[in-house]
Design a protein around this motif. Sequence first.
Motif, short mmCIF file in Angstrom:
data_model
loop_
_atom_site.label_atom_id
_atom_site.label_comp_id
_atom_site.label_asym_id
_atom_site.label_seq_id
_atom_site.Cartn_x
_atom_site.Cartn_y
_atom_site.Cartn_z
N PHE A 133 0.83 -1.20 0.00
CA PHE A 133 0.00 0.00 0.00
C PHE A 133 0.87 1.26 0.00
O PHE A 133 0.62 2.20 -0.75
N ILE A 134 1.89 1.28 0.84
CA ILE A 134 2.77 2.45 0.91
C ILE A 134 3.56 2.60 -0.39
O ILE A 134 3.80 3.72 -0.87
N VAL A 135 3.99 1.48 -1.00
CA VAL A 135 4.69 1.55 -2.28
C VAL A 135 3.79 2.17 -3.35
O VAL A 135 4.24 3.01 -4.15
N ASP A 136 2.50 1.80 -3.35
CA ASP A 136 1.56 2.40 -4.30
C ASP A 136 1.45 3.90 -4.08
O ASP A 136 1.36 4.67 -5.03
N GLN A 137 1.45 4.32 -2.82
CA GLN A 137 1.38 5.74 -2.51
C GLN A 137 2.62 6.47 -3.02
O GLN A 137 2.54 7.59 -3.54
N VAL A 138 3.79 5.83 -2.87
CA VAL A 138 5.04 6.44 -3.35
C VAL A 138 5.01 6.61 -4.86
O VAL A 138 5.37 7.66 -5.40
N ILE A 139 4.58 5.54 -5.57
CA ILE A 139 4.52 5.61 -7.03
C ILE A 139 3.57 6.70 -7.48
O ILE A 139 3.86 7.48 -8.39
N SER A 140 2.41 6.78 -6.83
CA SER A 140 1.43 7.81 -7.18
C SER A 140 2.00 9.21 -6.94
O SER A 140 1.80 10.12 -7.75
N SER A 141 2.72 9.38 -5.84
CA SER A 141 3.31 10.69 -5.53
C SER A 141 4.37 11.06 -6.55
O SER A 141 4.44 12.21 -7.00
N LEU A 142 5.20 10.10 -6.94
CA LEU A 142 6.24 10.38 -7.94
C LEU A 142 5.63 10.75 -9.29
O LEU A 142 6.12 11.65 -9.98
N GLU A 143 4.56 10.05 -9.66
CA GLU A 143 3.89 10.38 -10.92
C GLU A 143 3.34 11.79 -10.90
O GLU A 143 3.42 12.53 -11.88
N THR A 144 2.78 12.19 -9.74
CA THR A 144 2.26 13.55 -9.61
C THR A 144 3.36 14.58 -9.74
O THR A 144 3.21 15.62 -10.41
N ARG A 145 4.51 14.29 -9.12
CA ARG A 145 5.62 15.24 -9.17
C ARG A 145 6.20 15.34 -10.58
O ARG A 145 6.57 16.43 -11.03
N PHE A 146 6.26 14.24 -11.29
CA PHE A 146 6.76 14.29 -12.66
C PHE A 146 5.79 15.06 -13.56
O PHE A 146 6.21 15.72 -14.51
N LYS A 147 4.49 14.98 -13.26
CA LYS A 147 3.53 15.79 -14.00
C LYS A 147 3.79 17.27 -13.77
O LYS A 147 3.66 18.09 -14.68
N GLN A 148 4.17 17.62 -12.54
CA GLN A 148 4.49 19.02 -12.23
C GLN A 148 5.72 19.46 -13.00
O GLN A 148 5.77 20.59 -13.51
N PHE A 149 6.71 18.59 -13.12
CA PHE A 149 7.91 18.92 -13.90
C PHE A 149 7.57 19.12 -15.37
O PHE A 149 8.11 20.03 -16.03
N LYS A 150 6.70 18.26 -15.89
CA LYS A 150 6.32 18.38 -17.30
C LYS A 150 5.58 19.69 -17.54
O LYS A 150 5.77 20.35 -18.58
N GLU A 151 4.71 20.09 -16.61
CA GLU A 151 4.00 21.35 -16.75
C GLU A 151 4.97 22.52 -16.67
O GLU A 151 4.84 23.51 -17.42
N TYR A 152 5.94 22.42 -15.78
CA TYR A 152 6.97 23.45 -15.66
C TYR A 152 7.75 23.58 -16.96
O TYR A 152 8.01 24.68 -17.45
N ASP A 153 8.12 22.43 -17.54
CA ASP A 153 8.86 22.46 -18.80
C ASP A 153 8.01 23.00 -19.94
O ASP A 153 8.52 23.71 -20.81
N ARG A 154 6.72 22.70 -19.93
CA ARG A 154 5.84 23.18 -21.00
C ARG A 154 5.74 24.71 -20.99
O ARG A 154 5.71 25.34 -22.05
N VAL A 155 5.70 25.30 -19.79
CA VAL A 155 5.52 26.75 -19.70
C VAL A 155 6.83 27.50 -19.81
O VAL A 155 6.93 28.51 -20.51
N PHE A 156 7.90 27.01 -19.13
CA PHE A 156 9.14 27.77 -19.04
C PHE A 156 10.29 27.17 -19.84
O PHE A 156 11.36 27.78 -19.95
N GLY A 157 10.10 25.96 -20.39
CA GLY A 157 11.21 25.27 -21.03
C GLY A 157 11.87 26.02 -22.16
O GLY A 157 13.09 25.92 -22.36
N PHE A 158 11.11 26.82 -22.90
CA PHE A 158 11.69 27.53 -24.06
C PHE A 158 12.70 28.59 -23.66
O PHE A 158 13.49 29.04 -24.48
N LEU A 159 12.71 29.01 -22.39
CA LEU A 159 13.64 30.05 -21.93
C LEU A 159 15.05 29.52 -21.67
O LEU A 159 15.99 30.31 -21.57
N PHE A 160 15.20 28.22 -21.56
CA PHE A 160 16.54 27.66 -21.37
C PHE A 160 17.36 27.87 -22.64
O PHE A 160 16.86 27.67 -23.74
N PRO A 161 18.62 28.28 -22.49
CA PRO A 161 19.44 28.64 -23.66
C PRO A 161 19.49 27.58 -24.74
O PRO A 161 19.41 27.89 -25.93
N HIS A 162 19.62 26.31 -24.36
CA HIS A 162 19.74 25.27 -25.38
C HIS A 162 18.43 25.08 -26.15
O HIS A 162 18.43 24.57 -27.28
#
Length: 308
Positions: A133-162
């Motif tokens: 049960f706790i492992v499932d909670q960890v996986i779910s939390s990581l998936e949520t955090r990676f979604k936040q990273f993807k949203e961050y990259d979608r909005v601000f990613g173009f500003l990175f020099p490369h």
Amino acid sequence: MANKYVKGKNFFGFIQRIYTIFANSTRRWEILKDNVKAWSLKSLCQTHCKIRVESVKAIKLQLVGVREALLQIGEKDNDAAIASEATSLAEKELDDFEFLRLIERKIWFNESSTSEEVSFTPKENFRVNYFLFIVDQVISSLETRFKQFKEYDRVFGFLFPHNLRGIEDKDLKSYCHCLKKALKFEERSDIDADELYIELKLFETLETNEFSNPIDVLKFLKELDYFPNASIAYRILLTIPVKVASTERSFLKLKFVKSYLRSTMTQERLSGLTMISTENEILESIDYEELINQFAIKNVRRASKIVG
């Protein structure tokens, strides 16, 4: 993560209560040592997973001895509150955790079995009802955090020099309008999309190939002082908190703070020193003289001794 699961939170709280009863008295600790020979009980650690595992293992593998020690404290201790809590832990609360004893589970109608009931061993029950049960909670939390990273990259990613180099005009303009929308509050935005687009196009014509990260870009823009929208965009980009980094940073700092010379420090002191080490830039900016004076003037007697 375990604290978000009621059974997990109660279980770790139960482990800490057992340790506290024995650790707060040398006489009680001697009773524990008389009944438990292999592993010593340990306090739960919020930052070191290995110690947390050892805290659980010490009770799991010596449950009979720990129970007997609690019962003896319940009979002999002069502190009525401690004696009552020790007896309650040994006789009642210990049975609230199903994985410490053999339990039975009914078979569902679509499960194939010759008997109407099946038994879980304590190990199997812990694995199914707690660990997985706790492992499932960890996986779910990581998936949520990676979604936040993807949203961050979608909005601000173009500003990175490369990413900014070689981007097509129509895509750049689209990204600028997307950023404006993300920074909009009550019909107002921190930037103007069209002006940001013009500034970034002008920025591309300058000698910017040596920039490898947004920090270098922002420093360069601050020196020029005529890229207002771009400066705002990069400041926001660099100040958005990345929540998972704080935990990783804390674990990296532990090796500097908790050396073998400091192996017996309390959890409260360890947390405080880790915070000081992590936020050392803030600490270095503090005016100690002013801090001491502010502390002293709050008490007349203290002020006469410190300030003189």
